[in-house]
Design an enzyme around this catalytic site. Sequence first.
Site, mmCIF file in Angstrom:
data_model
loop_
_atom_site.group_PDB
_atom_site.id
_atom_site.type_symbol
_atom_site.label_atom_id
_atom_site.label_comp_id
_atom_site.label_asym_id
_atom_site.label_seq_id
_atom_site.Cartn_x
_atom_site.Cartn_y
_atom_site.Cartn_z
ATOM 1 N N GLU A 55 29.382 -37.412 37.955
ATOM 2 C CA GLU A 55 28.007 -37.241 38.448
ATOM 3 C C GLU A 55 27.885 -37.677 39.898
ATOM 4 O O GLU A 55 28.280 -38.799 40.241
ATOM 5 C CB GLU A 55 27.046 -38.085 37.597
ATOM 6 C CG GLU A 55 25.609 -38.082 38.091
ATOM 7 C CD GLU A 55 24.760 -39.173 37.457
ATOM 8 O OE1 GLU A 55 23.523 -39.041 37.487
ATOM 9 O OE2 GLU A 55 25.336 -40.157 36.930
ATOM 10 N N ASP A 66 21.939 -34.802 37.206
ATOM 11 C CA ASP A 66 20.731 -35.628 37.251
ATOM 12 C C ASP A 66 19.752 -34.982 38.218
ATOM 13 O O ASP A 66 20.017 -34.897 39.423
ATOM 14 C CB ASP A 66 21.090 -37.047 37.697
ATOM 15 C CG ASP A 66 19.913 -38.000 37.603
ATOM 16 O OD1 ASP A 66 18.862 -37.703 38.216
ATOM 17 O OD2 ASP A 66 20.035 -39.042 36.934
ATOM 18 N N GLN A 83 19.936 -35.310 33.157
ATOM 19 C CA GLN A 83 19.039 -36.462 33.176
ATOM 20 C C GLN A 83 17.865 -36.159 34.089
ATOM 21 O O GLN A 83 18.008 -35.428 35.081
ATOM 22 C CB GLN A 83 19.787 -37.712 33.655
ATOM 23 C CG GLN A 83 20.872 -38.147 32.685
ATOM 24 C CD GLN A 83 21.784 -39.212 33.252
ATOM 25 O OE1 GLN A 83 22.096 -39.203 34.446
ATOM 26 N NE2 GLN A 83 22.238 -40.122 32.411
ATOM 27 N N GLU A 114 16.021 -40.565 32.012
ATOM 28 C CA GLU A 114 16.658 -41.725 32.639
ATOM 29 C C GLU A 114 15.764 -42.158 33.793
ATOM 30 O O GLU A 114 15.953 -41.767 34.937
ATOM 31 C CB GLU A 114 18.069 -41.387 33.144
ATOM 32 C CG GLU A 114 18.827 -42.643 33.591
ATOM 33 C CD GLU A 114 20.015 -42.323 34.487
ATOM 34 O OE1 GLU A 114 20.966 -43.119 34.472
ATOM 35 O OE2 GLU A 114 19.983 -41.320 35.213
#
Length: 252
Positions: free
Chosen positions: A137, A172, A198, A234
């Site tokens: 990530e 994300d 996320q 998150e």
Amino acid sequence: MPKFAANLTLLFTELPLLERFDAAHRAGFRAVELLIPYDAPVDDLAHALRDTGLHLALINTPAPDWAAGQRGLAALPGQTAAFRDTFETALHYAAHLRPDHIHVMAGLAVGPEAHATYLQNLRWASQRAPDQSLLIEPINPHDMPGFFLNDFAQVAAILDEIAAPNLALQFDAYHAHRITGDMPGAWAKYGPRARHIQVASAEGRHEPNRGAIDYPAFFALLDAQGYTGHVAGEYVPSARTEDGLDWIKAGV
């Protein structure tokens, strides 16, 4: 709507960790993720998952000294043995908890030696656990200065170079907005590589229900594209976790 998961490292922190599983289940979640599960005995975590019927979507590899600023070991020159030890710990937890994915934390490092170390460790990890999905990530440099992965093109190049079937992108949306300023554009270009998503608001990293990122449109797009992975909240709740969960109501 997508399959939503609760990040129990950040959500329901009004409660001790093992009580957060039941709180997430009562709130309507059917899956959870844990960034750093290693402070809790693995048997206790397994019981919490079994008792609630929750599915575990993701864990991270350990960062043994998080409080001192460590953010993983995979890209740190001279730390290959330590990385392998921590990866074995992650595999031990995964054997009991059955997460869909393990996020291999790169750590704080820069330069060609870090790049070579990271490639070596990712190749080893992907071969060590061929049946376990592993993720990497990019994290934006404003929130985590010095993190080795900080750009989607960098991640794509690494995935192409290693070409392991069990290694993919963790996308994300908050970090995508902070890195590129164009989360939808980042998803259009790199989304096909993603196995886990996320979400958080662009402003303050709070609930994904307002602000610059149009999450209803993003969730509708994921449905239209047939995305089957989890979408994990998150984020840092702006008040009590339970008071800010409207964003999942249509999907549970």
